[in-house]
Design an enzyme around this catalytic site. Structure first.
Site, PDB file in Angstrom:
ATOM      1  N   HIS A  65       0.417  -1.354   0.196  1.00  0.00           N
ATOM      2  CA  HIS A  65       0.161   0.677  -0.430  1.00  0.00           C
ATOM      3  C   HIS A  65       0.703   1.386  -0.029  1.00  0.00           C
ATOM      4  CE1 HIS A  65      -3.764   1.526  -0.174  1.00  0.00           C
ATOM      5  NE2 HIS A  65      -4.321   1.826   1.317  1.00  0.00           N
ATOM      6  N   ARG A  66       1.826   0.813  -0.290  1.00  0.00           N
ATOM      7  CA  ARG A  66       2.924   1.767   0.305  1.00  0.00           C
ATOM      8  C   ARG A  66       3.109   2.732  -1.516  1.00  0.00           C
ATOM      9  NH1 ARG A  66       8.503  -0.248   2.968  1.00  0.00           N
ATOM     10  NH2 ARG A  66       7.485  -1.952   1.395  1.00  0.00           N
TER      11      ARG A  66
END
Length: 409
Positions: free
Chosen positions: A383-384
């Protein structure tokens, strides 16, 4: 008439007895204006900026970063050529010393501007968090805050510290203290294989350091299965086993080309993202020694038969521990296929330095007139790098490719 103003730390109220110097944004000889910040303080309750109530030239700085000070301590001295404002208070002693045509010294009490959080270039964090980050030389830019308005909390910082400690720890996982399970009944103790030990360490590290998100979709592979069976029949005499896997690999590469962020890696401690122009797909193989992920290179340049032959070869050598170490490196995306075992959806763990992994479950037959074949797919991503909209778009694109498999060769 030139005046030397002594800027003292005022009473901060709220039961604050001492504060720590966090930042001194001025220097000796610098000209400052009224309301310019001369020092930034931290207490256990708040972050504060001390503004100047006069303009002039900084003659001396009597504090330093990290110093603990209290009400009434001298902060800086300013040489001013203008009359002082209403916030300046002179002590009786200083008033008696005032003489014409001479440099006058007086003490200035300034007001503070208090903020619940300090905005440091867009970074919001409590004083304790900023202090610890400074002591440990941690760049708060690298931490995603979970608090209100993106504020970095102590839990965020502690989680980042634990992740960094784990990432640099070469020892195996930390387990609870040994328990004598024999006290409750008979047991059988077996040592983990080296493959399982190493895999466990890597998976645990990935799970702790990568913010995983998993999205699911069901894809209609009725036409694809018809196509696969035809190709399987044609290759029977050639000894080539045509499974669903090479079709999944080709479809995945098509999706990676359309959505290149899934074929990337994070670099330089999260400040860069590397987009790869090659498509090397890792294939998870379950062996009696543990999970092994050989890499099939240049999948975009190979057809279904070539991929089928290569999959047969690497799978066999993986089960017999005959893979070359280089065959386990360089992957850009991984596929974990549990279709031969069963189940619907699962959450595959990302294989660093990749940013995504596709999980494939068993095909199920829909109980309708068409008897559609439905393939459950699970996509985990970092999700980064990847947001939810991109994850959904990737899955929809991949599903559409599998629904229309005519060009998957």
């Amino acid at each position: 008439m030139k005046k030397i103003e002594n800027i003292l730390l005022p009473d901060l109220g709220e039961g604050i007895e001492t504060v720590t110097i966090s930042e001194i944004p001025i220097s000796t000889g610098q000209k400052i204006n009224k309301d310019d910040t001369i020092v930034i303080l931290e207490s256990d309750k708040a972050s504060m900026e001390i503004p100047s109530n006069i303009e002039g030239v900084v003659k001396s700085i009597n504090i330093k970063n990290g110093q603990e000070i209290k009400t009434g301590d001298l902060l800086i001295t300013i040489e001013s050529t203008k009359a002082t404002g209403k916030n300046i208070k002179q002590t009786p002693t200083q008033q008696k010393q005032t003489q014409p045509n001479k440099t006058e010294q007086k003490e200035t009490i300034v007001k503070t501007r208090t903020k619940p959080r300090l905005n440091n270039g867009g970074i919001y964090a409590s004083p304790g968090v900023r202090r610890l980050a400074r002591e440990l030389e941690i760049n708060l830019d690298m931490i995603l805050g979970s608090g209100d308005k993106g504020r970095i909390t102590k839990a965020d910082l502690h989680g980042y510290i634990k992740a960094k400690m784990y990432a640099h720890n070469t020892k195996p996982l930390h387990f609870e203290e040994d328990i004598d399970f024999n006290q409750w009944g008979k047991i059988d103790v077996k040592k983990l294989t080296k493959v399982k030990t190493i895999t466990g360490q890597r998976l645990s590290k990935a799970w702790k350091t990568i913010p995983h998100v998993t999205q699911f979709i069901e894809s209609d592979v009725t036409d694809l299965e018809v196509l696969r069976k035809k190709e399987k029949t044609k290759q029977t005499n050639n000894g080539v086993k045509v499974t669903m896997m090479p079709y999944l690999m080709k479809a995945t590469v098509s999706a990676l080309i359309e959505h290149p962020v899934f074929n990337s890696s994070i670099q330089n401690n999260g400040t860069n993202i590397v987009y790869k122009k090659y498509y090397h797909i890792g294939v998870a193989v379950d062996t009696k020694y543990g999970l092994v992920v050989p890499v099939i290179r240049d999948v975009d340049k190979k057809n279904i038969i070539e991929l089928s032959k290569e999959l047969m070869d690497v799978s066999e050598r993986a089960r017999n521990k005959k893979l070359n170490p280089n065959e386990l490196k360089g992957g850009t995306f991984t596929i974990s296929n549990l279709g031969g075992i069963g189940g619907s959806f699962f959450t595959p763990i990302i294989n660093p330095p990749e940013v995504a992994i596709l999980g494939v479950s068993r095909i199920k037959t829909e109980n309708n007139a068409e008897k559609q074949l439905i393939l459950p797919l699970s996509l985990s991503y970092d999700h980064r790098v990847v947001d939810g909209a991109a994850g959904a778009a990737f899955m929809v694109f991949l599903s559409n490719i599998l629904n229309n498999p005519q060009n998957l060769n």
